[in-house]
Structures are given as structure tokens and as C-alpha cells.
Motif scaffolding. Structure first.
Motif, PDB file in Angstrom:
ATOM      1  N   ASP A  89       0.841  -1.195   0.000  1.00  0.00           N
ATOM      2  CA  ASP A  89       0.000   0.000   0.000  1.00  0.00           C
ATOM      3  C   ASP A  89       0.877   1.247   0.000  1.00  0.00           C
ATOM      4  OD1 ASP A  89      -2.723   1.240   0.354  1.00  0.00           O
ATOM      5  OD2 ASP A  89      -1.777   2.002   2.181  1.00  0.00           O
ATOM      6  N   TYR A  90       0.377   2.287  -0.666  1.00  0.00           N
ATOM      7  CA  TYR A  90       1.073   3.568  -0.699  1.00  0.00           C
ATOM      8  C   TYR A  90       0.024   4.652  -0.845  1.00  0.00           C
ATOM      9  CZ  TYR A  90       4.121   7.372  -2.374  1.00  0.00           C
ATOM     10  OH  TYR A  90       4.784   8.568  -2.525  1.00  0.00           O
ATOM     11  N   GLN A  91      -0.064   5.541   0.169  1.00  0.00           N
ATOM     12  CA  GLN A  91      -1.075   6.588   0.108  1.00  0.00           C
ATOM     13  C   GLN A  91      -0.730   7.705   1.089  1.00  0.00           C
ATOM     14  OE1 GLN A  91      -4.958   5.739   2.111  1.00  0.00           O
ATOM     15  NE2 GLN A  91      -4.214   3.622   2.181  1.00  0.00           N
ATOM     16  N   PRO A  92      -1.299   8.893   0.870  1.00  0.00           N
ATOM     17  CA  PRO A  92      -1.090   9.990   1.814  1.00  0.00           C
ATOM     18  C   PRO A  92      -1.700   9.650   3.166  1.00  0.00           C
ATOM     19  CG  PRO A  92      -1.985  10.791  -0.269  1.00  0.00           C
ATOM     20  CD  PRO A  92      -2.106   9.305  -0.298  1.00  0.00           C
ATOM     21  N   CYS A  93      -1.000   9.980   4.250  1.00  0.00           N
ATOM     22  CA  CYS A  93      -1.510   9.715   5.595  1.00  0.00           C
ATOM     23  C   CYS A  93      -0.684  10.488   6.605  1.00  0.00           C
ATOM     24  CB  CYS A  93      -1.471   8.214   5.903  1.00  0.00           C
ATOM     25  SG  CYS A  93      -2.125   7.811   7.544  1.00  0.00           S
ATOM     26  N   GLY A  94      -1.354  11.118   7.557  1.00  0.00           N
ATOM     27  CA  GLY A  94      -0.653  11.869   8.593  1.00  0.00           C
ATOM     28  C   GLY A  94      -0.579  11.146   9.914  1.00  0.00           C
ATOM     29  N   GLY A  95      -1.099   9.903   9.973  1.00  0.00           N
ATOM     30  CA  GLY A  95      -1.178   9.178  11.232  1.00  0.00           C
ATOM     31  C   GLY A  95       0.107   8.507  11.655  1.00  0.00           C
ATOM     32  N   THR A  96       0.052   7.844  12.807  1.00  0.00           N
ATOM     33  CA  THR A  96       1.218   7.144  13.338  1.00  0.00           C
ATOM     34  C   THR A  96       1.102   5.657  13.026  1.00  0.00           C
ATOM     35  OG1 THR A  96       0.151   6.884  15.509  1.00  0.00           O
ATOM     36  CG2 THR A  96       1.542   8.810  15.184  1.00  0.00           C
ATOM     37  N   HIS A  97       2.242   5.040  12.700  1.00  0.00           N
ATOM     38  CA  HIS A  97       2.265   3.648  12.250  1.00  0.00           C
ATOM     39  C   HIS A  97       3.443   2.896  12.848  1.00  0.00           C
ATOM     40  CE1 HIS A  97      -0.835   4.089   9.099  1.00  0.00           C
ATOM     41  NE2 HIS A  97      -0.412   5.339   9.059  1.00  0.00           N
ATOM     42  N   VAL A  98       3.338   1.557  12.840  1.00  0.00           N
ATOM     43  CA  VAL A  98       4.454   0.718  13.255  1.00  0.00           C
ATOM     44  C   VAL A  98       5.502   0.676  12.150  1.00  0.00           C
ATOM     45  CG1 VAL A  98       3.094  -0.677  14.841  1.00  0.00           C
ATOM     46  CG2 VAL A  98       3.232  -1.349  12.440  1.00  0.00           C
ATOM     47  N   LYS A  99       6.676   0.168  12.462  1.00  0.00           N
ATOM     48  CA  LYS A  99       7.775   0.144  11.496  1.00  0.00           C
ATOM     49  C   LYS A  99       7.728  -1.055  10.560  1.00  0.00           C
ATOM     50  CE  LYS A  99      11.051   2.679  14.413  1.00  0.00           C
ATOM     51  NZ  LYS A  99      12.334   2.617  15.162  1.00  0.00           N
ATOM     52  N   SER A 100       7.027  -2.110  10.969  1.00  0.00           N
ATOM     53  CA  SER A 100       6.907  -3.296  10.116  1.00  0.00           C
ATOM     54  C   SER A 100       5.582  -3.987  10.421  1.00  0.00           C
ATOM     55  CB  SER A 100       8.076  -4.262  10.340  1.00  0.00           C
ATOM     56  OG  SER A 100       8.108  -4.703  11.678  1.00  0.00           O
ATOM     57  N   THR A 101       5.029  -4.643   9.415  1.00  0.00           N
ATOM     58  CA  THR A 101       3.693  -5.220   9.561  1.00  0.00           C
ATOM     59  C   THR A 101       3.637  -6.322  10.608  1.00  0.00           C
ATOM     60  OG1 THR A 101       4.087  -6.791   7.745  1.00  0.00           O
ATOM     61  CG2 THR A 101       3.098  -4.662   7.176  1.00  0.00           C
ATOM     62  N   GLY A 102       4.763  -6.986  10.872  1.00  0.00           N
ATOM     63  CA  GLY A 102       4.777  -8.050  11.860  1.00  0.00           C
ATOM     64  C   GLY A 102       4.427  -7.576  13.262  1.00  0.00           C
ATOM     65  N   GLU A 103       4.603  -6.274  13.529  1.00  0.00           N
ATOM     66  CA  GLU A 103       4.272  -5.731  14.844  1.00  0.00           C
ATOM     67  C   GLU A 103       2.766  -5.698  15.099  1.00  0.00           C
ATOM     68  OE1 GLU A 103       6.380  -2.156  16.143  1.00  0.00           O
ATOM     69  OE2 GLU A 103       7.691  -2.354  14.403  1.00  0.00           O
ATOM     70  N   ILE A 104       1.983  -5.773  14.036  1.00  0.00           N
ATOM     71  CA  ILE A 104       0.527  -5.677  14.191  1.00  0.00           C
ATOM     72  C   ILE A 104      -0.023  -6.860  14.968  1.00  0.00           C
ATOM     73  CG2 ILE A 104      -1.679  -5.628  12.959  1.00  0.00           C
ATOM     74  CD1 ILE A 104      -0.129  -4.340  10.588  1.00  0.00           C
ATOM     75  N   GLY A 105       0.453  -8.063  14.622  1.00  0.00           N
ATOM     76  CA  GLY A 105      -0.114  -9.276  15.202  1.00  0.00           C
ATOM     77  C   GLY A 105      -1.339  -9.702  14.397  1.00  0.00           C
ATOM     78  N   PRO A 106      -1.764 -10.956  14.530  1.00  0.00           N
ATOM     79  CA  PRO A 106      -2.881 -11.461  13.732  1.00  0.00           C
ATOM     80  C   PRO A 106      -4.181 -10.707  14.014  1.00  0.00           C
ATOM     81  CG  PRO A 106      -2.303 -13.008  15.481  1.00  0.00           C
ATOM     82  CD  PRO A 106      -1.223 -11.983  15.451  1.00  0.00           C
ATOM     83  N   ILE A 107      -4.993 -10.580  12.969  1.00  0.00           N
ATOM     84  CA  ILE A 107      -6.277  -9.885  13.087  1.00  0.00           C
ATOM     85  C   ILE A 107      -7.409 -10.823  12.663  1.00  0.00           C
ATOM     86  CG2 ILE A 107      -5.253  -7.618  12.713  1.00  0.00           C
ATOM     87  CD1 ILE A 107      -7.360  -9.224   9.959  1.00  0.00           C
ATOM     88  N   ARG A 108      -8.607 -10.407  12.967  1.00  0.00           N
ATOM     89  CA  ARG A 108      -9.787 -11.097  12.456  1.00  0.00           C
ATOM     90  C   ARG A 108     -10.781 -10.058  11.953  1.00  0.00           C
ATOM     91  NH1 ARG A 108     -14.102 -10.886  16.043  1.00  0.00           N
ATOM     92  NH2 ARG A 108     -13.576 -10.216  18.172  1.00  0.00           N
ATOM     93  N   ILE A 109     -11.622 -10.443  11.026  1.00  0.00           N
ATOM     94  CA  ILE A 109     -12.662  -9.556  10.517  1.00  0.00           C
ATOM     95  C   ILE A 109     -13.921  -9.757  11.347  1.00  0.00           C
ATOM     96  CG2 ILE A 109     -14.091  -8.930   8.524  1.00  0.00           C
ATOM     97  CD1 ILE A 109     -11.150  -8.224   8.205  1.00  0.00           C
ATOM     98  N   GLY A 110     -14.484  -8.675  11.819  1.00  0.00           N
ATOM     99  CA  GLY A 110     -15.719  -8.731  12.587  1.00  0.00           C
ATOM    100  C   GLY A 110     -16.924  -8.592  11.679  1.00  0.00           C
ATOM    101  N   LYS A 111     -17.879  -7.784  12.092  1.00  0.00           N
ATOM    102  CA  LYS A 111     -19.090  -7.593  11.301  1.00  0.00           C
ATOM    103  C   LYS A 111     -18.800  -6.851  10.006  1.00  0.00           C
ATOM    104  CE  LYS A 111     -22.488  -7.356  15.071  1.00  0.00           C
ATOM    105  NZ  LYS A 111     -23.499  -6.469  15.718  1.00  0.00           N
ATOM    106  N   ILE A 112     -19.493  -7.231   8.952  1.00  0.00           N
ATOM    107  CA  ILE A 112     -19.520  -6.442   7.717  1.00  0.00           C
ATOM    108  C   ILE A 112     -20.951  -5.940   7.584  1.00  0.00           C
ATOM    109  CG2 ILE A 112     -19.213  -6.415   5.228  1.00  0.00           C
ATOM    110  CD1 ILE A 112     -17.132  -8.575   5.494  1.00  0.00           C
ATOM    111  N   GLU A 113     -21.118  -4.629   7.730  1.00  0.00           N
ATOM    112  CA  GLU A 113     -22.445  -4.042   7.805  1.00  0.00           C
ATOM    113  C   GLU A 113     -22.801  -3.265   6.538  1.00  0.00           C
ATOM    114  OE1 GLU A 113     -22.916  -2.347  12.065  1.00  0.00           O
ATOM    115  OE2 GLU A 113     -20.772  -2.300  11.639  1.00  0.00           O
ATOM    116  N   LYS A 114     -24.064  -3.308   6.179  1.00  0.00           N
ATOM    117  CA  LYS A 114     -24.553  -2.526   5.047  1.00  0.00           C
ATOM    118  C   LYS A 114     -24.984  -1.172   5.561  1.00  0.00           C
ATOM    119  CE  LYS A 114     -27.740  -2.697   1.131  1.00  0.00           C
ATOM    120  NZ  LYS A 114     -28.804  -3.484   0.452  1.00  0.00           N
TER     121      LYS A 114
END
Length: 235
Positions: free
Chosen positions: A196-221
Motif C-alpha cells: 500500500d502507498y497513500q497519503p496519511c498523517g497518522g502514526t504507524h508501526v515500522k513493520s507489519t509483523g508488529e501488528i499481530g494477527p487480526i480477524r474480521i468482525g461484522k460487515i455491515e450494510k
């Protein structure tokens, strides 16, 4: 305008700063490690240690739209420091780091969903992005795709693009309703290698491995073509 130390280094936990102004229940510093509410990311909380050793709790941080100053908000009635006083500003690091992990995970999800972003919010327990989508994506497939990029431990880099370059590449802007601030000559960007590459002013980790596993919750209309996808940490 407050110097934003966190823009160059999201891992700074504290800094020494000078009180530039006080107003109502807000303290303004010449520089800060506190991120102000914006881009779906909550503002930082933490503490100020004053020259006399007294500690003030900062409940939230917001940005003054007119002056660009960061308003470090304290409880009503809190005795404020004097203008010109030197203080030590320290963020609630555990809270910030959780938000950094969440924010980076949302960038990965953004790259895996073929639709423009119509909204979003970053939280400690749950975060979400809204997409302009006619159909609901498969939750398991989406989670697997995101977790694969997390496991790959890809680097996350902060850089910048000129206003003119961004205008020539409008597809870099994924959000439909909010555009990155321009007019300063450069726009801050976040690049996740090969993802991914996009404009963003937020704070982020240095590598994706720091995130840890995720799960998808509800997908709402949330409308005819609007789908809200919620994301959680798996642990």
C-alpha cells in the motif's frame, strides 16, 4: 504552530517542551509527541511533568484548525503551568502503540478491498473502514489476505510527495470524502512495501509483523453501495 515530533518518529514516547500558551483547559507547547485527533485516529493522552515536579493528566489532544497549534486538553479546574515554563510531555505509550498497530492494519485492509474508502475510525478494541462496494467480501478470505501481509513482516516507511505529484496521481487518494491537506508543498505518505502507498498523517508501526494477527468482525450494510468492515486483533 506546534512542531509535530511524532510525524518523523512515531516511537517517541516523551519530549521536553516549552509552554507557549494556555487557554481555558488547554495547554499549547512549542513542540509535542502527542498526536492530535484526525484522520480517524484518536488524539493521544498522557501526562505533563512540570518544573516543580507536579504532574498534569492530559485527557486528549486536538488541533486548532485556525492556528495549527496542538491543544493538550486537561480536566476543568486543573491548575495550568505558566507560559515559558519547561515541561516533560509523555504519552500513554501502550494506548498509542495499540492505535499504531490498528492504523497500519487498516492500510493493509484498504489494499485488499477493491473500493473507494467512504469513512473510517481507529479504536483500541475495534477499528473499521467503510467502502463503496456493491457486494460483501468474504470475511475469511479477507482476513487471510491481511494476515499474510502481517506474517510477511514488511517494512512500513514514512516519506512525502509534492503537491504537484499528488495532483498528477489522484488514484493515490483512497478516501472519497476527505482529501489530504495540501498547500505546504509536500504531503506526508505511508508506504507498506509491495502492499500500500497513500497519503496519511497518522502514526504507524515500522513493520507489519508488529501488528499481530487480526480477524474480521461484522460487515455491515450502511447504504446501497456502502459496506462497513470491522477489524479486531485476534488475541
Amino acid at each position: 504552530m506546534t512542531k509535530e515530533l511524532f510525524r518523523d518518529d512515531s516511537y517517541l514516547k516523551e519530549c521536553t517542551a516549552t509552554v507557549s500558551a494556555v487557554q481555558d483547559n488547554a495547554i499549547i507547547l512549542d513542540q509535542t509527541v502527542f498526536y492530535p485527533t484526525g484522520g480517524g485516529q484518536p488524539g493521544d493522552s498522557g501526562t505533563f511533568t512540570l518544573s516543580d515536579g507536579r504532574t498534569i493528566t492530559v485527557a486528549n489532544t486536538v488541533k486548532d484548525r485556525d492556528t495549527g497549534a496542538h491543544l493538550h486538553l486537561v480536566e476543568e479546574g486543573t491548575p495550568l503551568p505558566n507560559v515559558g515554563e519547561t515541561i516533560t510531555a509523555q504519552i500513554d505509550w501502550d494506548r498509542r502503540y495499540t492505535l499504531m498497530r490498528m492504523h497500519t492494519a487498516l492500510h493493509i485492509m484498504c489494499s485488499k478491498v477493491d473500493g473507494a474508502v467512504t469513512g473510517g475510525s481507529i479504536g483500541l478494541e475495534k477499528s473499521r473502514l467503510d467502502f463503496d462496494l456493491p457486494e460483501v467480501p468474504d470475511k475469511d478470505e479477507l482476513a487471510d489476505a491481511i494476515n499474510a501481509e502481517i506474517t510477511a513482516n514488511k517494512p512500513v516507511e514514512v516519506s512525502a510527495i509534492s503537491d504537484s505529484e499528488l495532483e498528477a496521481n489522484p488514484d493515490l487518494i483512497r478516501t472519497m470524502s476527505v482529501k489530504p491537506p495540501m498547500g505546504q508543498g509536500q504531503v506526508r505518505t505511508i508506504r507498506i512495501a509491495e502492499v500500500d502507498y497513500q497519503p496519511c498523517g497518522g502514526t504507524h508501526v515500522k513493520s507489519t509483523g508488529e501488528i499481530g494477527p487480526i480477524r474480521i468482525g461484522k460487515i455491515e450494510k450502511k447504504g446501497k453501495l456502502n459496506r462497513r468492515i470491522n477489524i479486531h486483533f485476534a488475541e
